[in-house]
Scaffold this motif. Structure first.
Motif, PDB file in Angstrom:
ATOM      1  N   HIS A 124       0.840  -1.200   0.000  1.00 31.58           N
ATOM      2  CA  HIS A 124       0.000   0.000   0.000  1.00 31.58           C
ATOM      3  C   HIS A 124       0.879   1.255   0.000  1.00 31.58           C
ATOM      4  CE1 HIS A 124      -3.526  -2.402   0.628  1.00 31.58           C
ATOM      5  NE2 HIS A 124      -3.142  -2.832   1.820  1.00 31.58           N
ATOM      6  N   VAL A 125       0.304   2.369  -0.411  1.00 33.23           N
ATOM      7  CA  VAL A 125       1.046   3.624  -0.480  1.00 33.23           C
ATOM      8  C   VAL A 125       0.385   4.677   0.415  1.00 33.23           C
ATOM      9  CG1 VAL A 125       1.808   5.508  -1.970  1.00 33.23           C
ATOM     10  CG2 VAL A 125       1.832   3.156  -2.834  1.00 33.23           C
ATOM     11  N   ALA A 126       1.162   5.235   1.325  1.00 31.12           N
ATOM     12  CA  ALA A 126       0.687   6.344   2.158  1.00 31.12           C
ATOM     13  C   ALA A 126       1.155   7.652   1.546  1.00 31.12           C
ATOM     14  CB  ALA A 126       1.216   6.192   3.579  1.00 31.12           C
ATOM     15  N   LYS A 127       0.222   8.552   1.311  1.00 30.53           N
ATOM     16  CA  LYS A 127       0.545   9.868   0.755  1.00 30.53           C
ATOM     17  C   LYS A 127       0.321  10.932   1.828  1.00 30.53           C
ATOM     18  CE  LYS A 127       0.070   9.136  -4.156  1.00 30.53           C
ATOM     19  NZ  LYS A 127      -0.452   9.697  -5.417  1.00 30.53           N
ATOM     20  N   PRO A 128       1.410  11.312   2.536  1.00 29.70           N
ATOM     21  CA  PRO A 128       1.250  12.267   3.630  1.00 29.70           C
ATOM     22  C   PRO A 128       1.253  13.719   3.183  1.00 29.70           C
ATOM     23  CG  PRO A 128       3.499  11.456   3.564  1.00 29.70           C
ATOM     24  CD  PRO A 128       2.770  10.780   2.439  1.00 29.70           C
ATOM     25  N   ALA A 129       0.461  14.510   3.909  1.00 30.69           N
ATOM     26  CA  ALA A 129       0.509  15.967   3.806  1.00 30.69           C
ATOM     27  C   ALA A 129       0.820  16.457   5.213  1.00 30.69           C
ATOM     28  CB  ALA A 129      -0.823  16.528   3.325  1.00 30.69           C
ATOM     29  N   PHE A 130       1.764  17.390   5.341  1.00 32.72           N
ATOM     30  CA  PHE A 130       2.219  17.823   6.660  1.00 32.72           C
ATOM     31  C   PHE A 130       1.756  19.244   6.955  1.00 32.72           C
ATOM     32  CE2 PHE A 130       5.344  14.794   4.980  1.00 32.72           C
ATOM     33  CZ  PHE A 130       5.277  13.799   5.962  1.00 32.72           C
ATOM     34  N   GLY A 131       1.359  19.471   8.204  1.00 34.65           N
ATOM     35  CA  GLY A 131       0.915  20.805   8.568  1.00 34.65           C
ATOM     36  C   GLY A 131       0.428  20.868  10.000  1.00 34.65           C
TER      37      GLY A 131
END
Length: 248
Positions: free
Chosen positions: A48-55
């Protein structure tokens, strides 16, 4: 021979392949480095692929309320995931504490911050950075520390407030503030503070910074979302989290 081949073909019809899926993850800024490491291992181990956005967690909360398509939240606190669950925007059964943050008083320059934080009492600096305590758990913890030391009022005129912990780190790393309260994970390298000088704040001086994860409503039917939350509880993920200075 024919019967054996036929049985193999029939068995294959009932085998459901596990398809790789993607999960969109809103990640607290303080957890950037460990999440990038975990995402790499997660893809390698599960497909599986985790696509993180940081903030900032506060901003993520507002975006999720307005329909942002995040499927998992890795919060900087434990209050936001609980709130989202109460509002029907997250699965309450999936919520758990994935890390307990460590606060550090840090300067990009060697010799500025001593090992006991006495620099705060001396006050011989122009600016000290901290994250907005109304929005950021690390900023709230910093205020608790200064209040407990009886220094809040005297140092308040020197505050430079970051919108989140990432911006706070930028203030200190660029020298716009001589020192500041940041997350240990932001300055950790090889199990120690990698550069500059710092005081790892004893946890007894502030409320524990419990960071909770939760599967959001839009991620309930996504196998990658469930797999990621499960993976965060694995020994491999826990080892990565500890390596960046977090408690569990």
């Amino acid at each position: 021979m024919f019967a054996r081949i036929l049985s193999i073909l029939i068995a294959a019809l009932f085998v459901q392949p596990v398809r790789a899926a993607e999960v969109s993850v809103a990640v607290a800024a303080n957890f950037t480095a460990p999440m990038n490491a975990i995402a790499t291992e997660f893809a390698r181990d599960t497909g599986h692929v985790a696509k993180p956005a940081f903030g900032g967690t506060g901003k993520f909360y507002a975006q999720i309320k307005n329909g942002a398509p995040f499927q998992v939240l890795l919060s900087a606190d434990d209050e936001t995931p609980a709130k989202l669950a109460q509002e029907g925007l997250a699965d309450p059964a999936s919520r758990f504490t994935y890390a307990i943050g460590t606060l550090v008083l840090w300067s990009a320059k060697p010799g500025v911050v001593d090992a006991k934080g006495e620099v705060l009492k001396k006050g011989q600096f122009n600016k000290i950075a901290l994250a907005n305590p109304k929005l950021a758990p690390y900023g709230k913890a910093a205020v608790e520390v200064l209040t407990g030391m009886g220094l809040l009022d005297s140092l308040a005129p020197k505050f430079v407030q970051g919108e989140n912990i990432a911006q706070t780190w930028q203030f200190v790393s660029t020298g716009n503030a001589e020192l500041g309260f940041v997350a240990l994970s932001q300055v950790m390298k090889d199990s120690k503070i990698g550069s500059g000088s710092g005081w790892i704040v004893p946890s007894k001086l502030h409320t524990p910074i419990r960071q909770d994860a939760v599967i959001l409503a839009s991620g309930k039917s996504n196998p990658a979302a469930e797999a990621l939350v499960k993976y965060l509880k694995s020994d491999k993920a826990k080892a990565i989290i500890r390596a960046y200075g977090y408690d569990l």
